[in-house]
Motif scaffolding. Sequence first.
Motif, PDB file in Angstrom:
ATOM      1  N   SER A  41       0.835  -1.196   0.000  1.00 38.64           N
ATOM      2  CA  SER A  41       0.000   0.000   0.000  1.00 38.64           C
ATOM      3  C   SER A  41       0.870   1.245   0.000  1.00 38.64           C
ATOM      4  O   SER A  41       1.926   1.278   0.640  1.00 38.64           O
ATOM      5  CB  SER A  41      -0.908   0.020   1.225  1.00 38.64           C
ATOM      6  OG  SER A  41      -1.798  -1.068   1.190  1.00 38.64           O
ATOM      7  N   PHE A  42       0.391   2.265  -0.699  1.00 37.18           N
ATOM      8  CA  PHE A  42       1.130   3.508  -0.863  1.00 37.18           C
ATOM      9  C   PHE A  42       0.192   4.693  -0.767  1.00 37.18           C
ATOM     10  O   PHE A  42      -1.011   4.575  -1.002  1.00 37.18           O
ATOM     11  CB  PHE A  42       1.807   3.556  -2.243  1.00 37.18           C
ATOM     12  CG  PHE A  42       2.765   2.449  -2.494  1.00 37.18           C
ATOM     13  CD1 PHE A  42       4.102   2.586  -2.171  1.00 37.18           C
ATOM     14  CD2 PHE A  42       2.333   1.246  -3.041  1.00 37.18           C
ATOM     15  CE1 PHE A  42       4.998   1.554  -2.396  1.00 37.18           C
ATOM     16  CE2 PHE A  42       3.218   0.212  -3.274  1.00 37.18           C
ATOM     17  CZ  PHE A  42       4.557   0.362  -2.947  1.00 37.18           C
ATOM     18  N   LEU A  43       0.779   5.839  -0.496  1.00 36.00           N
ATOM     19  CA  LEU A  43       0.064   7.095  -0.587  1.00 36.00           C
ATOM     20  C   LEU A  43       0.619   7.825  -1.792  1.00 36.00           C
ATOM     21  O   LEU A  43       1.835   8.053  -1.881  1.00 36.00           O
ATOM     22  CB  LEU A  43       0.279   7.944   0.669  1.00 36.00           C
ATOM     23  CG  LEU A  43      -0.301   9.348   0.605  1.00 36.00           C
ATOM     24  CD1 LEU A  43      -1.830   9.298   0.522  1.00 36.00           C
ATOM     25  CD2 LEU A  43       0.134  10.167   1.797  1.00 36.00           C
ATOM     26  N   ASN A  44      -0.259   8.156  -2.744  1.00 37.94           N
ATOM     27  CA  ASN A  44       0.159   8.978  -3.870  1.00 37.94           C
ATOM     28  C   ASN A  44       0.252  10.400  -3.337  1.00 37.94           C
ATOM     29  O   ASN A  44      -0.764  10.998  -2.980  1.00 37.94           O
ATOM     30  CB  ASN A  44      -0.843   8.879  -5.017  1.00 37.94           C
ATOM     31  CG  ASN A  44      -0.433   9.674  -6.235  1.00 37.94           C
ATOM     32  OD1 ASN A  44       0.044  10.804  -6.120  1.00 37.94           O
ATOM     33  ND2 ASN A  44      -0.622   9.101  -7.401  1.00 37.94           N
ATOM     34  N   THR A  45       1.457  10.928  -3.242  1.00 40.79           N
ATOM     35  CA  THR A  45       1.664  12.230  -2.624  1.00 40.79           C
ATOM     36  C   THR A  45       1.149  13.379  -3.487  1.00 40.79           C
ATOM     37  O   THR A  45       0.964  14.482  -2.982  1.00 40.79           O
ATOM     38  CB  THR A  45       3.147  12.461  -2.293  1.00 40.79           C
ATOM     39  OG1 THR A  45       3.921  12.316  -3.493  1.00 40.79           O
ATOM     40  CG2 THR A  45       3.626  11.455  -1.244  1.00 40.79           C
ATOM     41  N   LYS A  46       0.901  13.129  -4.749  1.00 41.85           N
ATOM     42  CA  LYS A  46       0.352  14.167  -5.640  1.00 41.85           C
ATOM     43  C   LYS A  46      -1.167  14.235  -5.545  1.00 41.85           C
ATOM     44  O   LYS A  46      -1.744  15.301  -5.415  1.00 41.85           O
ATOM     45  CB  LYS A  46       0.751  13.901  -7.097  1.00 41.85           C
ATOM     46  CG  LYS A  46       2.232  13.804  -7.340  1.00 41.85           C
ATOM     47  CD  LYS A  46       2.891  15.152  -7.271  1.00 41.85           C
ATOM     48  CE  LYS A  46       4.334  15.025  -7.718  1.00 41.85           C
ATOM     49  NZ  LYS A  46       5.238  15.846  -6.968  1.00 41.85           N
ATOM     50  N   THR A  47      -1.827  13.079  -5.596  1.00 39.04           N
ATOM     51  CA  THR A  47      -3.297  13.049  -5.589  1.00 39.04           C
ATOM     52  C   THR A  47      -3.871  12.877  -4.185  1.00 39.04           C
ATOM     53  O   THR A  47      -5.078  13.023  -3.998  1.00 39.04           O
ATOM     54  CB  THR A  47      -3.824  11.896  -6.467  1.00 39.04           C
ATOM     55  OG1 THR A  47      -3.441  10.647  -5.869  1.00 39.04           O
ATOM     56  CG2 THR A  47      -3.295  11.999  -7.890  1.00 39.04           C
ATOM     57  N   LYS A  48      -3.010  12.503  -3.224  1.00 35.32           N
ATOM     58  CA  LYS A  48      -3.417  12.229  -1.838  1.00 35.32           C
ATOM     59  C   LYS A  48      -4.333  11.014  -1.731  1.00 35.32           C
ATOM     60  O   LYS A  48      -5.097  10.876  -0.788  1.00 35.32           O
ATOM     61  CB  LYS A  48      -4.099  13.441  -1.181  1.00 35.32           C
ATOM     62  CG  LYS A  48      -3.285  14.702  -1.252  1.00 35.32           C
ATOM     63  CD  LYS A  48      -1.972  14.556  -0.526  1.00 35.32           C
ATOM     64  CE  LYS A  48      -1.235  15.891  -0.513  1.00 35.32           C
ATOM     65  NZ  LYS A  48       0.190  15.751  -0.429  1.00 35.32           N
ATOM     66  N   GLN A  49      -4.235  10.119  -2.707  1.00 31.07           N
ATOM     67  CA  GLN A  49      -5.035   8.902  -2.705  1.00 31.07           C
ATOM     68  C   GLN A  49      -4.218   7.728  -2.172  1.00 31.07           C
ATOM     69  O   GLN A  49      -3.027   7.617  -2.444  1.00 31.07           O
ATOM     70  CB  GLN A  49      -5.508   8.559  -4.130  1.00 31.07           C
ATOM     71  CG  GLN A  49      -6.434   9.584  -4.734  1.00 31.07           C
ATOM     72  CD  GLN A  49      -7.745   9.661  -3.995  1.00 31.07           C
ATOM     73  OE1 GLN A  49      -8.387   8.656  -3.751  1.00 31.07           O
ATOM     74  NE2 GLN A  49      -8.147  10.869  -3.619  1.00 31.07           N
ATOM     75  N   VAL A  50      -4.871   6.862  -1.432  1.00 36.60           N
ATOM     76  CA  VAL A  50      -4.245   5.636  -0.948  1.00 36.60           C
ATOM     77  C   VAL A  50      -4.420   4.575  -2.024  1.00 36.60           C
ATOM     78  O   VAL A  50      -5.514   4.391  -2.556  1.00 36.60           O
ATOM     79  CB  VAL A  50      -4.879   5.181   0.384  1.00 36.60           C
ATOM     80  CG1 VAL A  50      -4.378   3.805   0.791  1.00 36.60           C
ATOM     81  CG2 VAL A  50      -4.606   6.207   1.468  1.00 36.60           C
ATOM     82  N   CYS A  51      -3.318   3.916  -2.356  1.00 30.69           N
ATOM     83  CA  CYS A  51      -3.333   2.884  -3.405  1.00 30.69           C
ATOM     84  C   CYS A  51      -2.817   1.574  -2.827  1.00 30.69           C
ATOM     85  O   CYS A  51      -1.826   1.561  -2.105  1.00 30.69           O
ATOM     86  CB  CYS A  51      -2.424   3.288  -4.559  1.00 30.69           C
ATOM     87  SG  CYS A  51      -2.743   4.918  -5.227  1.00 30.69           S
ATOM     88  N   MET A  52      -3.498   0.507  -3.172  1.00 34.94           N
ATOM     89  CA  MET A  52      -3.073  -0.817  -2.761  1.00 34.94           C
ATOM     90  C   MET A  52      -2.913  -1.654  -4.022  1.00 34.94           C
ATOM     91  O   MET A  52      -3.825  -1.721  -4.850  1.00 34.94           O
ATOM     92  CB  MET A  52      -4.092  -1.465  -1.832  1.00 34.94           C
ATOM     93  CG  MET A  52      -3.638  -2.809  -1.312  1.00 34.94           C
ATOM     94  SD  MET A  52      -4.858  -3.616  -0.250  1.00 34.94           S
ATOM     95  CE  MET A  52      -4.991  -2.436   1.060  1.00 34.94           C
TER      96      MET A  52
END
Length: 152
Positions: free
Chosen positions: A21-32
């Motif tokens: 899991s990651f946080l897209n620092t540009k969109t502020k969306q959590v991605c798994m």
Amino acid sequence: MKVKIDDIIDAVDFDSDMSESFLNTKTKQVCMFTYEELRAAENDEDISDSADWYCEAVASAKHYLETPDDYLPLPEKYDCNEYRIMEKFISRVIISKQSEMLSQSIKGRGAFRRFKTMLERLGLLDEWYKYRGQKLREFVEFWCKENEIDFE
């Protein structure tokens, strides 16, 4: 734009050995991303016959692979040390017999399963989930502050 802290909490809580899991620092969306999705994106596999949701997941994984600097890895569930949280919960149990039974349940292999079974037996499961949720939130809030992430 702020990150929804509940999204990070859910991702950390859902953490598994089959995904990252990651946080897209540009969109502020959590991605798994599952390892399968990452492998398909990395190998540029033909997924045209796959379900739409899978194609979207692989496209997101591809974006991650192409722009890794835009993503911040989220902490893993193990980083919050749930065993220590169980110990702290047990220390808060007022009835000494219950505290003793819970302490015994977390010794050795299968501790998490036995602990949950004992909580059910003692009628403390709801109290545990509330406490655990509070500690997980505190852990994620601390992580956000350490990484200078604004959250709501």
